[in-house]
Scaffold this motif. Structure first.
Motif, short mmCIF file in Angstrom:
data_model
loop_
_atom_site.label_atom_id
_atom_site.label_comp_id
_atom_site.label_asym_id
_atom_site.label_seq_id
_atom_site.Cartn_x
_atom_site.Cartn_y
_atom_site.Cartn_z
N VAL A 77 40.64 40.50 55.74
CA VAL A 77 40.45 40.22 54.31
C VAL A 77 40.91 38.80 54.00
CG1 VAL A 77 41.23 40.83 51.98
CG2 VAL A 77 40.59 42.63 53.60
N GLU A 78 42.08 38.45 54.48
CA GLU A 78 42.61 37.10 54.21
C GLU A 78 41.65 36.02 54.72
OE1 GLU A 78 44.72 34.54 52.36
OE2 GLU A 78 45.38 36.62 52.30
N GLN A 79 41.04 36.26 55.89
CA GLN A 79 40.11 35.28 56.47
C GLN A 79 38.85 35.11 55.62
OE1 GLN A 79 39.48 36.95 60.34
NE2 GLN A 79 41.48 36.31 61.11
N ARG A 80 38.53 36.10 54.82
CA ARG A 80 37.30 36.05 54.02
C ARG A 80 37.53 35.51 52.60
NH1 ARG A 80 36.45 39.65 57.99
NH2 ARG A 80 34.28 40.07 58.63
N ARG A 81 38.75 35.46 52.17
CA ARG A 81 39.02 34.98 50.82
C ARG A 81 38.58 33.52 50.66
NH1 ARG A 81 44.83 35.68 49.09
NH2 ARG A 81 43.97 35.01 47.09
N GLY A 82 37.93 33.24 49.53
CA GLY A 82 37.50 31.87 49.25
C GLY A 82 36.25 31.43 49.98
N LYS A 83 35.57 32.34 50.66
CA LYS A 83 34.42 31.96 51.49
C LYS A 83 33.07 32.11 50.80
CE LYS A 83 36.83 31.46 55.36
NZ LYS A 83 37.74 30.35 55.38
N GLY A 84 32.99 32.89 49.73
CA GLY A 84 31.70 33.16 49.11
C GLY A 84 31.29 32.12 48.08
N ASP A 85 30.02 32.18 47.70
CA ASP A 85 29.49 31.29 46.67
C ASP A 85 29.62 31.89 45.28
OD1 ASP A 85 28.75 29.36 48.54
OD2 ASP A 85 26.82 30.33 48.90
N GLY A 86 29.92 33.18 45.20
CA GLY A 86 30.06 33.84 43.90
C GLY A 86 31.48 33.69 43.38
N GLY A 87 31.72 34.21 42.18
CA GLY A 87 33.06 34.16 41.62
C GLY A 87 34.02 34.98 42.45
N GLU A 88 35.29 34.59 42.36
CA GLU A 88 36.31 35.34 43.09
C GLU A 88 37.56 35.42 42.23
OE1 GLU A 88 36.84 34.60 47.35
OE2 GLU A 88 39.01 34.55 47.00
N LEU A 89 38.17 36.60 42.20
CA LEU A 89 39.39 36.81 41.43
C LEU A 89 40.43 37.48 42.32
CD1 LEU A 89 40.68 36.72 38.53
CD2 LEU A 89 39.89 39.09 38.27
N PHE A 90 41.67 37.04 42.18
CA PHE A 90 42.80 37.65 42.88
C PHE A 90 43.68 38.31 41.83
CE2 PHE A 90 47.24 36.69 44.58
CZ PHE A 90 47.33 37.87 45.30
N VAL A 91 43.84 39.65 41.94
CA VAL A 91 44.62 40.43 40.98
C VAL A 91 45.83 41.02 41.69
CG1 VAL A 91 44.61 42.49 39.51
CG2 VAL A 91 42.59 41.02 39.61
N THR A 92 46.99 40.92 41.05
CA THR A 92 48.17 41.62 41.56
C THR A 92 48.52 42.71 40.56
OG1 THR A 92 49.70 40.08 40.48
CG2 THR A 92 49.08 39.61 42.76
N LYS A 93 49.07 43.81 41.08
CA LYS A 93 49.42 44.94 40.23
C LYS A 93 50.62 45.67 40.82
CE LYS A 93 46.24 48.15 42.49
NZ LYS A 93 47.28 48.91 43.20
N ARG A 110 33.98 41.09 31.95
CA ARG A 110 33.18 40.98 30.73
C ARG A 110 32.74 39.54 30.47
NH1 ARG A 110 32.83 45.95 28.83
NH2 ARG A 110 34.58 47.37 29.12
N GLU A 111 33.63 38.60 30.72
CA GLU A 111 33.28 37.19 30.54
C GLU A 111 32.14 36.78 31.47
OE1 GLU A 111 35.40 32.85 31.06
OE2 GLU A 111 36.62 34.50 30.28
N ALA A 112 32.11 37.39 32.66
CA ALA A 112 31.06 37.09 33.64
C ALA A 112 29.80 37.92 33.40
CB ALA A 112 31.60 37.35 35.05
N GLY A 113 29.83 38.83 32.42
CA GLY A 113 28.66 39.65 32.13
C GLY A 113 28.43 40.76 33.14
N VAL A 114 29.48 41.16 33.85
CA VAL A 114 29.37 42.20 34.88
C VAL A 114 29.45 43.58 34.22
CG1 VAL A 114 30.53 43.25 36.87
CG2 VAL A 114 30.37 40.75 36.68
N SER A 115 28.49 44.45 34.57
CA SER A 115 28.51 45.81 34.03
C SER A 115 28.57 46.86 35.15
CB SER A 115 27.28 46.07 33.16
OG SER A 115 26.09 45.91 33.91
N GLN A 116 28.41 46.41 36.40
CA GLN A 116 28.46 47.33 37.54
C GLN A 116 29.52 46.84 38.52
OE1 GLN A 116 25.33 47.22 40.63
NE2 GLN A 116 24.98 49.39 40.21
N ILE A 117 30.38 47.77 38.97
CA ILE A 117 31.37 47.43 39.99
C ILE A 117 31.24 48.38 41.17
CG2 ILE A 117 32.98 46.41 38.33
CD1 ILE A 117 34.72 48.96 38.61
N VAL A 118 31.53 47.87 42.34
CA VAL A 118 31.58 48.68 43.56
C VAL A 118 33.03 48.65 44.03
CG1 VAL A 118 30.80 48.90 45.95
CG2 VAL A 118 29.19 48.16 44.17
N VAL A 119 33.60 49.83 44.20
CA VAL A 119 35.01 49.95 44.58
C VAL A 119 35.13 50.34 46.05
CG1 VAL A 119 37.18 51.18 44.14
CG2 VAL A 119 35.67 50.58 42.23
N ALA A 120 36.01 49.63 46.76
CA ALA A 120 36.35 49.92 48.15
C ALA A 120 37.83 49.65 48.32
CB ALA A 120 35.53 49.03 49.09
#
Length: 194
Positions: A77-93, A110-120
């Motif tokens: 996962v760490e190796q893939r962070r920051g690699k895509g051309d789309g938006g990316e968000l890092f959330v801590t909880k 909502r700001e990005a206009g996203v209405s569908q999410i895929v959870v893994a």
């Protein structure tokens, strides 16, 4: 299955601490890590947004506590962070839902206009399920990639014991049957990317 052009992949708590079998016990879905990696790769290759969620456990004995190596993302996962051309968000909880993390996941989507999410991610019946349920409650179309999640054997009330497979299946039934999410296989998600 149709995955929207701007559907967000929410990768929940894929952290090194979950490798500590002595703490968690036996797990299910041995192919889950490969499936999670495949989803991240596909999202990044198609320019779709990816959300990486990390659990910072407040429990001092937890393998997910801040300052301990188990708090870190797994290497793939760490190796893939920051690699895509789309938006990316890092959330801590520090609770079960990624929607109660920092920064505000709902506001970002909502700001990005996203209405569908895929959870893994990890665990199927804990933070992945809670994030999916809350996403459904907030009005998102939620897709739950079941074999890109895993969980562990669990003891409940009255001495009831369930294997990781039983716990995971019960979670999937509740999500799907309860209308919170559409529970599918990773292959179905990948096939729906277009």
């Amino acid at each position: 299955m149709n995955i929207a052009e701007n559907a967000a992949l929410v990768v929940v708590d894929v952290q090194k601490g979950f490798e500590e079998e002595g703490y968690w016990g036996a797990r299910n879905n041995p192919e889950a890590d490969d499936n999670i990696a495949s989803l991240i790769d596909a999202w990044q290759a198609t320019g779709r947004p990816v959300v990486f969620v990390r659990h910072d456990s407040p429990k001092p004995e937890s393998p997910l506590r801040p300052g301990y190596v188990g708090n870190e993302f797994k290497e793939y996962v760490e190796q893939r962070r920051g690699k895509g051309d789309g938006g990316e968000l890092f959330v801590t909880k520090s609770v079960n839902s990624a929607f109660y993390g920092t920064p505000d996941l709902d506001a970002w989507l909502r700001e990005a206009g996203v209405s569908q999410i895929v959870v893994a991610g990890i665990q199927t019946n804990m933070c992945a399920e809670t994030t999916a349920r809350m996403g459904g409650n907030l009005g998102y179309e939620v897709v739950f990639a079941y074999d890109a999640t895993y969980t562990f054997d669990l003891v409940g009330p009255f001495g009831w014991r369930r294997t990781a497979a039983e716990v995971g299946e019960a979670s999937a039934v509740s999500l799907h049957g309860g209308g919170f999410a559409r529970v599918v296989w990773t292959g179905e998600v990948l096939g729906g990317l277009g």
